[in-house]
Design a protein around this motif. Structure first.
Motif, PDB file in Angstrom:
ATOM      1  N   LYS A   1       0.822  -1.201   0.000  1.00  0.00           N
ATOM      2  CA  LYS A   1       0.000   0.000   0.000  1.00  0.00           C
ATOM      3  C   LYS A   1       0.863   1.261   0.000  1.00  0.00           C
ATOM      4  N   PHE A   2       0.296   2.334  -0.525  1.00  0.00           N
ATOM      5  CA  PHE A   2       0.965   3.632  -0.529  1.00  0.00           C
ATOM      6  C   PHE A   2       0.707   4.300   0.824  1.00  0.00           C
ATOM      7  N   GLU A   3       1.401   3.808   1.834  1.00  0.00           N
ATOM      8  CA  GLU A   3       1.228   4.268   3.208  1.00  0.00           C
ATOM      9  C   GLU A   3       2.493   3.974   3.995  1.00  0.00           C
ATOM     10  N   SER A   4       2.578   4.523   5.188  1.00  0.00           N
ATOM     11  CA  SER A   4       3.748   4.276   6.037  1.00  0.00           C
ATOM     12  C   SER A   4       3.855   2.796   6.381  1.00  0.00           C
ATOM     13  N   GLN A   5       5.052   2.250   6.224  1.00  0.00           N
ATOM     14  CA  GLN A   5       5.327   0.867   6.588  1.00  0.00           C
ATOM     15  C   GLN A   5       5.897   0.845   8.009  1.00  0.00           C
ATOM     16  N   LYS A   6       5.469  -0.121   8.806  1.00  0.00           N
ATOM     17  CA  LYS A   6       5.830  -0.133  10.219  1.00  0.00           C
ATOM     18  C   LYS A   6       6.440  -1.469  10.624  1.00  0.00           C
ATOM     19  N   ILE A   7       7.481  -1.391  11.422  1.00  0.00           N
ATOM     20  CA  ILE A   7       8.099  -2.561  12.052  1.00  0.00           C
ATOM     21  C   ILE A   7       8.246  -2.238  13.530  1.00  0.00           C
ATOM     22  N   ARG A   8       7.726  -3.097  14.382  1.00  0.00           N
ATOM     23  CA  ARG A   8       7.729  -2.814  15.816  1.00  0.00           C
ATOM     24  C   ARG A   8       8.698  -3.728  16.548  1.00  0.00           C
ATOM     25  N   LEU A   9       9.446  -3.140  17.473  1.00  0.00           N
ATOM     26  CA  LEU A   9      10.396  -3.885  18.293  1.00  0.00           C
ATOM     27  C   LEU A   9      10.051  -3.688  19.769  1.00  0.00           C
ATOM     28  N   LEU A  10       9.858  -4.792  20.470  1.00  0.00           N
ATOM     29  CA  LEU A  10       9.576  -4.780  21.899  1.00  0.00           C
ATOM     30  C   LEU A  10      10.540  -5.719  22.602  1.00  0.00           C
ATOM     31  N   SER A  11      10.552  -5.627  23.921  1.00  0.00           N
ATOM     32  CA  SER A  11      11.298  -6.577  24.736  1.00  0.00           C
ATOM     33  C   SER A  11      10.313  -7.496  25.439  1.00  0.00           C
ATOM     34  N   THR A  12      10.683  -8.744  25.603  1.00  0.00           N
ATOM     35  CA  THR A  12       9.832  -9.643  26.372  1.00  0.00           C
ATOM     36  C   THR A  12       9.820  -9.214  27.828  1.00  0.00           C
ATOM     37  N   SER A  13       8.777  -9.633  28.542  1.00  0.00           N
ATOM     38  CA  SER A  13       8.662  -9.334  29.973  1.00  0.00           C
ATOM     39  C   SER A  13       8.192 -10.589  30.687  1.00  0.00           C
TER      40      SER A  13
END
Length: 334
Positions: free
Chosen positions: A45-57
């Motif tokens: 899509k012609f939209e912002s591409q997102k990649i999310r990084l979290l830490s486990t808890s």
């Protein structure tokens, strides 16, 4: 040692029910080392591409997992020899936005360039590279994906299942689309009711070719073939007994319904299938918890065993519908 601990905890639980319904037993569980969780879905899509990084808890920690804010994240376009640099936004999200329509991500052509061995090395594909200082270590890891073909949604069709009284009638929908002929195709079908995403584990609708699970149809189909009923009917709500007692309805006149089909690689399909099973896992005889196998691999020694999650590309088709009048009756019971 793990099995001994499991037997010990199980014995404590059984003893608890046999002796008292009021005594509290505190079990001191050792906290494992933290890991990085990648939630990486890119699309055409012609939209912002997102990649999310979290830490486990910790397992019993109900707070939002810590965000990873100091990583270098990039996706290599190995077709056009370009680098897409993702910059940190907020809440663990790294984003990249195409400047023009020509910059949107490429959907791989099939089956001419189809790579059946599943090593992820296609004629046009994308490589994720992440480097980050985490837990006092310099970690580097990578993953590959392609954006696979996706069928258009032919229609969203609604009927009314007749109840004992008119008040008990239920409106339900079906999604009509045709899987392609040829090699295996995998999809994640998402549904929104009145802009609310159906996000229960029991509402996660995955399709492998025309079926809900892995099959050999991809090697058999010689022409485009409609999804079978378990897939078509998967756009309906999963209503629990409590919700049913409260009078929760599937769909009603006036509701808007919006569906998307997201293509997936086979590795992503396996990851999402295992994730759905893990989310639905429960009860006294549930399968012991374990990380779902990831398609993200370590690029250096320190990163080994330090990352979980998935990186996948999707082509997306969509269609919406508003139920303006009560649909015709059908003889089938939901």
């Amino acid at each position: 040692m793990v099995m001994k601990n499991f037997i010990y905890i199980s014995t404590l639980i059984i003893s608890f029910f046999c002796i008292s319904c009021e005594d509290v037993i505190n079990v001191d569980l050792e906290t494992g080392r933290p890991q990085i969780v990648v939630d990486g879905w890119i699309n055409n899509k012609f939209e912002s591409q997102k990649i999310r990084l979290l830490s486990t808890s910790g397992y019993f920690d109900n707070t939002t997992p810590p965000y990873i804010e100091n990583a270098t994240v990039r996706v290599l376009d190995l077709v056009n020899n370009k680098t897409l640099n993702f910059t940190y936004d907020s809440d663990g999200y790294y984003t990249w936005t195409p400047t023009t329509l020509a910059d949107t991500l490429i959907v791989r052509q099939r089956p001419g360039d189809f790579d059946r061995d599943g090593d992820g090395l296609y004629d046009n594909y994308y490589k994720l590279e992440v480097s980050v200082v985490f837990d006092n270590k310099d970690l580097q890891f990578e993953s590959y994906t392609s954006l696979e073909r996706v069928p258009s949604i032919d229609s969203l069709f609604f009927q009314t299942s007749k109840g004992d009284t008119e008040k008990d009638d239920q409106i339900y929908g079906e999604l009509f689309a045709k899987d392609f002929a040829g090699p295996a195709d995998c999809y994640w079908i998402k549904t929104w009711k009145n802009d609310n995403f159906l996000n229960k584990s029991s509402e996660m609708l995955l399709a492998f070719d025309i079926t809900p699970g892995r099959s050999d149809y991809g090697n058999i189909l010689t022409q485009a073939t409609p999804f079978i009923p378990p897939v078509r009917l998967g756009i309906n709500l999963s209503i629990s007994e409590e919700e049913d007692e409260r009078g929760e309805k599937n769909y009603e006149v006036g509701d808007s319904v919006y569906c998307e089909i997201h293509s997936m690689t086979e590795k992503a399909f396996d990851f999402m299938s295992a994730s759905r099973s893990a989310m639905a896992n429960g009860g006294l005889f549930a399968t012991p918890l374990a990380n779902v196998p990831s398609n993200i691999v370590a690029s250096n020694k320190d990163a080994e065993g330090m990352v979980v999650g998935v990186f996948c590309g999707s082509a997306i088709s969509s269609l919406g519908y508003r139920i303006n009048t009560k649909p015709p009756y059908d003889n089938r019971k939901l």
